[in-house]
Design a protein around this motif. Structure first.
Motif, PDB file in Angstrom:
ATOM      1  N   PRO A 178      11.950   0.839 -11.660  1.00 18.55           N
ATOM      2  CA  PRO A 178      11.512   2.188 -11.303  1.00 18.55           C
ATOM      3  C   PRO A 178      10.022   2.418 -11.603  1.00 18.55           C
ATOM      4  N   GLY A 179       9.306   2.926 -10.584  1.00 16.63           N
ATOM      5  CA  GLY A 179       7.895   3.251 -10.744  1.00 16.63           C
ATOM      6  C   GLY A 179       6.931   2.119 -10.459  1.00 16.63           C
ATOM      7  N   LYS A 180       7.429   0.903 -10.210  1.00 15.58           N
ATOM      8  CA  LYS A 180       6.536  -0.197  -9.853  1.00 15.58           C
ATOM      9  C   LYS A 180       5.894   0.098  -8.495  1.00 15.58           C
ATOM     10  N   TYR A 181       4.671  -0.386  -8.315  1.00 16.32           N
ATOM     11  CA  TYR A 181       3.974  -0.091  -7.059  1.00 16.32           C
ATOM     12  C   TYR A 181       3.087  -1.261  -6.651  1.00 16.32           C
ATOM     13  N   VAL A 182       2.723  -1.233  -5.376  1.00 16.31           N
ATOM     14  CA  VAL A 182       1.732  -2.147  -4.826  1.00 16.31           C
ATOM     15  C   VAL A 182       0.714  -1.288  -4.082  1.00 16.31           C
ATOM     16  N   GLU A 183      -0.555  -1.658  -4.195  1.00 20.38           N
ATOM     17  CA  GLU A 183      -1.631  -0.841  -3.636  1.00 20.38           C
ATOM     18  C   GLU A 183      -2.487  -1.716  -2.726  1.00 20.38           C
ATOM     19  N   LEU A 184      -2.768  -1.205  -1.517  1.00 17.25           N
ATOM     20  CA  LEU A 184      -3.511  -1.979  -0.521  1.00 17.25           C
ATOM     21  C   LEU A 184      -4.692  -1.174  -0.008  1.00 17.25           C
ATOM     22  N   GLU A 185      -5.831  -1.852   0.141  1.00 18.18           N
ATOM     23  CA  GLU A 185      -7.014  -1.245   0.745  1.00 18.18           C
ATOM     24  C   GLU A 185      -7.127  -1.717   2.185  1.00 18.18           C
ATOM     25  N   ALA A 186      -7.281  -0.782   3.116  1.00 20.36           N
ATOM     26  CA  ALA A 186      -7.418  -1.125   4.530  1.00 20.36           C
ATOM     27  C   ALA A 186      -8.812  -1.680   4.792  1.00 20.36           C
ATOM     28  N   LEU A 187      -8.893  -2.865   5.403  1.00 21.89           N
ATOM     29  CA  LEU A 187     -10.165  -3.496   5.741  1.00 21.89           C
ATOM     30  C   LEU A 187     -10.524  -3.284   7.206  1.00 21.89           C
ATOM     31  N   MET A 188      -9.620  -2.697   7.952  1.00 22.01           N
ATOM     32  CA  MET A 188      -9.853  -2.242   9.325  1.00 22.01           C
ATOM     33  C   MET A 188      -8.956  -1.035   9.524  1.00 22.01           C
ATOM     34  N   ASN A 189      -9.097  -0.330  10.632  1.00 21.72           N
ATOM     35  CA  ASN A 189      -8.166   0.747  10.956  1.00 21.72           C
ATOM     36  C   ASN A 189      -6.807   0.129  11.261  1.00 21.72           C
ATOM     37  N   VAL A 190      -5.775   0.544  10.549  1.00 24.17           N
ATOM     38  CA  VAL A 190      -4.465  -0.081  10.715  1.00 24.17           C
ATOM     39  C   VAL A 190      -3.386   0.974  10.953  1.00 24.17           C
ATOM     40  N   LEU A 191      -2.377   0.569  11.719  1.00 25.10           N
ATOM     41  CA  LEU A 191      -1.112   1.300  11.786  1.00 25.10           C
ATOM     42  C   LEU A 191      -0.169   0.659  10.786  1.00 25.10           C
ATOM     43  N   VAL A 192       0.473   1.476   9.982  1.00 29.18           N
ATOM     44  CA  VAL A 192       1.439   0.995   9.000  1.00 29.18           C
ATOM     45  C   VAL A 192       2.823   1.481   9.431  1.00 29.18           C
ATOM     46  N   LEU A 193       3.761   0.567   9.575  1.00 28.89           N
ATOM     47  CA  LEU A 193       5.126   0.923   9.948  1.00 28.89           C
ATOM     48  C   LEU A 193       6.077   0.351   8.900  1.00 28.89           C
ATOM     49  N   ILE A 194       6.696   1.251   8.144  1.00 28.97           N
ATOM     50  CA  ILE A 194       7.601   0.854   7.066  1.00 28.97           C
ATOM     51  C   ILE A 194       9.031   1.248   7.426  1.00 28.97           C
TER      52      ILE A 194
END
Length: 211
Positions: A172-188
């Motif tokens: 619980p509470g673990k996370y991953v963090e990502l920086e966009a290096l281009m304009n991206v669509l994210v689909l989860i």
């Protein structure tokens, strides 16, 4: 590699809770940071990335694995496209390892892996196809459903090169963090899978936050 973030949760300009079985589709501009949080532990977040300005360019498992010489993702990993360009970088991670090989559950794979009676069960590919159908403005189609990342999912590789779906290593509470290096669509697709231990047979919510 375990690295905590310097970003404060209360400073995020956007937060959204995604229940198990739901999807999230969002355009993330270059330079922005996305955090995916495993709210209750051992949940799998099946994720696709596209170049938001040309969706024919998308996340590539093969280019990413070759570029980093590692099957698993964590802090320092750069997600590369099918044109071998950097799309996003993992800048913080409190889970420690994320899967690139296990793929996404589908009605067909549920049938093959488990039993014919499992075919009717909701799957990540269903969620992605619903997102595509409900958001035609992004120009995505069925053929765009390709390689994905399974954030928080534990899929060890055996000594003879096979894959196993094992108990999760998140909490619980673990996370991953990502920086966009281009304009991206994210689909989860927040995985609804009930048949393997990737989420403890108990699908739970995740949260996305943006800075």
């Amino acid at each position: 590699m375990i690295v905590t973030s310097s970003l404060r949760h209360q400073d995020a300009y956007y937060r959204q809770r995604i229940n198990a079985g739901d999807y999230w589709l969002y355009r993330l501009e270059a330079g922005r940071t996305l955090r995916i949080t495993d709210c209750e532990g051992n949940q799998a977040a099946d994720t696709l990335f596209f170049n938001a300005d040309d969706t024919a360019e998308r996340y590539s498992m093969m280019d990413t694995v070759r570029g980093q010489n590692n099957l698993f993702l964590s802090t320092g990993s750069v997600l590369r496209s099918n044109e071998d360009r950097p799309m996003l970088a993992i800048v913080a991670d409190t889970c420690g390892r994320h899967d690139t090989l296990g793929g996404a559950c589908a009605t067909e794979s549920n049938t093959v892996r488990y039993s014919l009676e499992k075919r009717h069960m909701h799957a990540c590919r269903d969620s992605w196809m619903l997102a595509v159908a409900e958001h035609p403005e992004y120009g995505l189609t069925k053929r765009d459903i390709t390689h994905n990342i399974n954030f928080f999912m534990n899929v060890p590789v055996t000594a003879d090169g096979g894959l196993t779906f094992a108990d999760g290593i998140s909490a619980p509470g673990k996370y991953v963090e990502l920086e966009a290096l281009m304009n991206v669509l994210v689909l989860i697709s927040n995985c609804p899978q009930l048949n393997n231990p990737c989420n403890g047979y108990n699908p739970t919510p995740i949260e996305v936050s943006l800075w």
